[in-house]
Design a protein around this motif. Sequence first.
Motif: not given
Lengths: 114, 111
Positions: B5-12, B36-43, B85-88, B96-104
């Motif tokens: 999980g992440l401590h803060l959902p947003t950072l400016s 990972y970095k995710q830009e809008s509309g991208k993987g 600027s993106a979601v991290y 194993d092969y699985k990744l568990s992601f936080g909410a970003g």
Amino acid sequence: GAGVSQSPRYKVAKRGQDVALRCDPISGHVSLFWYQQALGQGPEFLTYFQNEAQLDKSGLPSDRFFAERPEGSVSTLKIQRTQQEDSAVYLCASSREDPNSPLHFGNGTRLTVT
Amino acid sequence: GESVGLHLPTLSVQEGDNSIINCAYSNSASDYFIWYKQESGKGPQFIIGIRSNMDKRQGQRVTVLLNKTVKHLSLQIAATQPGDSAVYFCAENSGDYKLSFGAGTTVTVRA
């Protein structure tokens, strides 16, 4: 191509319809993954292939979800009798065989079920 | 993804300043952590990874810190640019092969 390619980019389906989502991984990548990403959330694991073998499908939400990779390259994720809760972005990723090799993600298919 | 999980959902952040994005994890068995970095509309796009036997790793303008004592992971971005600027997402692999992601964390760079 240089990256993971997914099609279609967007899909709108009426509730109850079947859909098929396609993934073209990076050439030579042994491992292929499908993830589901709900709005505002991180990706959630669905299933994993090593070559043509589906080694883990524990993340598939229900038996309406089915994935295949018959020749160890292109993969298809099929959702039967779509429901509104299936609306999400479906991401495909591929990697080399090493479990810690970075996953290379496609840009996803955004599925909207109306 | 429940264990990451992440401590803060947003950072400016002001352009040119350094950014620090934090992440807490709970699975002690995880041996590899990734940002990972995710830009809008991208993987998601791989930024940097760190194995559990390390506590710091540097890349180009990025540094990842791992504190196993408190199960904390952070990503530092030097001289933040508008293109950052993106979601991290932080993600963990327990061998194993699985990744568990936080909410970003959504990072917005102010000009």
